[in-house]
Write a protein that holds these residues in place. Structure first.
Motif, PDB file in Angstrom:
ATOM      1  N   ASN A  39       0.839  -1.207   0.000  1.00 39.63           N
ATOM      2  CA  ASN A  39       0.000   0.000   0.000  1.00 39.63           C
ATOM      3  C   ASN A  39       0.867   1.247   0.000  1.00 39.63           C
ATOM      4  O   ASN A  39       1.622   1.481   0.940  1.00 39.63           O
ATOM      5  CB  ASN A  39      -0.895   0.050   1.248  1.00 39.63           C
ATOM      6  N   TYR A  43      -3.652   5.864  -2.227  1.00 35.49           N
ATOM      7  CA  TYR A  43      -4.978   5.255  -2.353  1.00 35.49           C
ATOM      8  C   TYR A  43      -5.787   5.343  -1.063  1.00 35.49           C
ATOM      9  O   TYR A  43      -6.851   4.745  -0.959  1.00 35.49           O
ATOM     10  CB  TYR A  43      -4.824   3.805  -2.831  1.00 35.49           C
ATOM     11  N   LYS A  45      -7.657   8.105   1.416  1.00 38.38           N
ATOM     12  CA  LYS A  45      -8.135   9.487   1.421  1.00 38.38           C
ATOM     13  C   LYS A  45      -7.478  10.304   2.521  1.00 38.38           C
ATOM     14  O   LYS A  45      -7.337  11.526   2.403  1.00 38.38           O
ATOM     15  CB  LYS A  45      -9.652   9.517   1.568  1.00 38.38           C
ATOM     16  N   GLY A  51      -7.946   8.788  -2.945  1.00 45.42           N
ATOM     17  CA  GLY A  51      -8.048   7.506  -2.267  1.00 45.42           C
ATOM     18  C   GLY A  51      -9.402   7.264  -1.638  1.00 45.42           C
ATOM     19  O   GLY A  51     -10.333   8.058  -1.788  1.00 45.42           O
ATOM     20  N   ARG A 212      -8.852  -0.676  -4.384  1.00 47.40           N
ATOM     21  CA  ARG A 212      -9.400   0.170  -3.331  1.00 47.40           C
ATOM     22  C   ARG A 212     -10.331  -0.621  -2.407  1.00 47.40           C
ATOM     23  O   ARG A 212     -10.364  -0.390  -1.198  1.00 47.40           O
ATOM     24  CB  ARG A 212     -10.111   1.380  -3.952  1.00 47.40           C
TER      25      ARG A 212
END
Length: 619
Positions: A39, A43, A45, A51, A212
């Protein structure tokens, strides 16, 4: 174990607790790491508007610190995790190749950092991924398994616990076309932007949405760990770190020194009673740079333990760390070498908003076949669109030779699409970053200036001692490699000298530098042609044939296949196969046919060699 030894061990732990209590009126904190696989910050927020919401990770930030500039030093699991557990740069200690061909020992004076926690009385548990390229040694973990937990510690014993979440791992994107047709995503396919170096297709949108969804699932797992700590009444005594174990896995991320491969999300929950150990802000953002080499020293500092000699990192939390110290940190170094069967050698420095990338073998284009990576359908489509000529210049760059140097302003160009290296406006920035990167490589020193098979034979019994003993040689190889940056007419005679050197690795770097120049270095062809026939090192013959092919002069097939058949060393053969795959590809377009029956048994049994051969045979 005898009763006497058990009693002595118990007394030692009790004494450690007593010492910790004497030095800290407040008991030492518990420390929990929650790591998610694959990660980058792009991605989530919490870090990026493009994201998805991650409410559980966000809750940690509400009661702690959000690190806006946290970086893995490597864009792949085993190298990143080896960096974390040792607190040391991988190319210095010999742990830079993924996956390991041989585990390497740490220097005699250094242990994996949980060892020091155990010695100070902490319970250490790992649930459960290791993936180290380093020999683990004893007394690192009290427990390491899928069942490992802080719950098995002794009463009131402080603990360090690692919980690894794998739902967002690269393999999660190995879905089939049938699944794409039949399984809708929870994330709306129109709720985000496709990054500019990717084609905006139905498949790329589905892959983005599916990824996501996996991040949302990962966040739910984070919440489960937080609630378990809360149910056990431990939150008020526990630092909780959340971070990605390196960057993400959308195409061109994992395995590459771009921000999507390195810039990770990181949040630290700070318990109220331990705010004196986090003097860099209250419930806010931390803009100073932190890297994976710093994680071990930080945990040790929180536990009241001095950073051991031999670690490269510096703590970013703890009683001795001030706001000013962290705010002044604006630099991170990174490295990329072998990923499974694919070789390249790239180094980078991020300083402030600028990223300088050094491609030591610029003819190795990013999109060269890597079997596991290309299971992902989006990779396959990206390549097919390139073959059809359906990509724009930015999207197609992944499949073309790179420039030797690249400079990006990652604040205005977060996906590193505009190379500023030739813009005179940035000349001073380039010079400064180039010098800083070179100083770092020389001071380590960086062992990757020797081919991996040489390190296996000569260095991996004691990598750091080998590096110290050969530091001047490595500095010379770096100098030869850096001739690629200069105009060819200024280095032509120097290159001739290196190609005639008695040192095979001066010849090796002279050949690679010549290939970086390509047809511009045709004047060196007679000398390099002789090397392709006569050099004592098989890999130098191959590098010479590679130059002659890249500069459009000679078909490399005979030299390459004969060298492969003669090789008895798997990693030497794998490096030869890397050149064969390169020259079979796209614009190079040479057809190099192998007779696998002529490959030695020692070589053909190697798992990474098998990957290359499977691709070349079309399996």
């Amino acid at each position: 174990m005898s009763l006497r030894v058990l009693l002595l061990s118990s007394l030692l732990i009790i004494n450690c607790y007593s010492l910790l209590a004497q030095n800290n009126p407040t008991p030492p904190p518990n420390i929990v790491w929650i790591t998610s696989e694959d990660n980058s910050m792009h991605y989530l927020k919490l870090f990026n508007e493009n994201g998805v919401a991650t409410p559980n990770i966000e809750s940690l930030a509400d009661h702690g610190l959000l690190f806006t500039h946290a970086f893995s030093n490597a864009p792949v699991c085993s190298v990143a995790r080896s960096t974390i557990i040792s607190g040391s740069y991988a190319p210095r200690i010999g742990s830079q190749f993924h996956r390991k061909s041989k585990t390497v020992p740490l220097p005699d004076s250094l242990r994996m950092f949980p060892f020091y926690l155990r010695r100070a009385g902490y319970h250490t548990s790992n649930n459960n991924k290791k993936d180290y390229n380093i020999i683990e040694g004893e007394e690192v973990w009290d427990e390491s398994s899928r069942e490992a937990s802080w719950k098995s510690r002794k009463p009131d014993q402080p603990f360090f616990h690692v919980f690894n979440i794998g739902v967002s791992h690269e393999s999660s994107l190995h879905f089939s076309e049938e699944k794409m047709k039949t399984t809708p995503t929870k994330t709306d396919l129109s709720s985000f932007s496709i990054q500019p170096n990717h084609p905006d297709t139905e498949l790329f949108r589905y892959t983005n949405s599916y990824y996501r969804d996996k991040i949302i699932e990962m966040d739910q797992r984070v919440g489960e760990v937080i609630r378990e700590l809360e149910n056990d009444g431990l939150l008020e005594n526990t630092f909780i770190f959340y971070f990605g174990d390196h960057g993400g896995v959308l195409p061109g991320s994992k395995g590459y020194l771009y921000e999507t491969g390195l810039h990770v999300p990181m949040v630290v929950h700070v318990p109220e009673k331990y705010k004196n150990l986090a003097q860099i802000g209250e419930q806010g953002k931390v803009n100073g740079f932190v890297s994976f080499i710093d994680l071990g020293p930080t945990v040790l500092q929180l536990a009241g333990i001095k950073t051991p000699d031999g670690m490269d990192g510096m703590p970013f939390l703890g009683a001795d760390v001030t706001k000013e110290m962290i705010a002044s940190r604006n630099t991170s170094f990174s490295y990329a070498d072998r990923f499974d069967e694919k070789y390249d050698m790239v180094r980078a420095i991020r300083k402030g908003k600028y990223k300088y990338i050094r491609n030591y073998q610029s003819f190795n284009f990013d999109g060269m076949m890597n079997n596991y990576r290309y299971i992902q359908l989006a990779y396959q489509e990206w390549e097919e669109l390139y073959k059809k000529g359906a990509l724009n210049e930015v999207q197609a760059a992944f499949f073309k030779p790179k420039e030797v140097e690249m400079l990006f302003d990652v604040e205005s160009d977060p996906y590193e699409t505009v190379n500023l290296i030739s813009d005179p406006t940035y000349r001073k920035i380039v010079e400064d970053l180039r010098m800083e990167l070179n100083n770092w490589l020389q001071e380590m020193p960086d062992l990757s200036f020797y081919p991996e098979h040489v390190l296996i034979d000569q260095a991996f019994s004691n990598p750091t001692d080998f590096g110290i003993a050969h530091q001047k040689d490595i500095q010379r190889y770096i100098e030869i490699a850096n001739w690629s940056i200069l105009p060819f007419e200024k280095v032509e005679n120097f290159l001739k000298t290196s190609l005639m050197s008695k040192d095979p690795w001066e010849r090796y770097w002279g050949l690679i530098t010549s290939s970086n120049f390509g047809p511009e270095a045709k004047n060196l062809s007679p000398l390099i042609s002789e090397i392709s026939k006569e050099d004592e090192e098989l890999i130098n013959r191959v590098r010479a044939a590679e130059f002659l092919a890249i500069s459009n002069q000679t078909d490399p097939s005979q030299v390459m296949v004969e060298s492969l058949y003669q090789s008895k060393k798997p990693m030497e053969a794998l490096l030869i196969l890397n050149s064969i795959v390169l020259l079979n590809s796209f614009e190079y377009g040479y057809e190099i046919i192998l007779d696998t029956s002529k490959i030695t048994s020692a070589v053909i049994q190697d798992s990474e060699v098998k990957r290359r051969l499977a691709y070349l045979k079309g399996d």
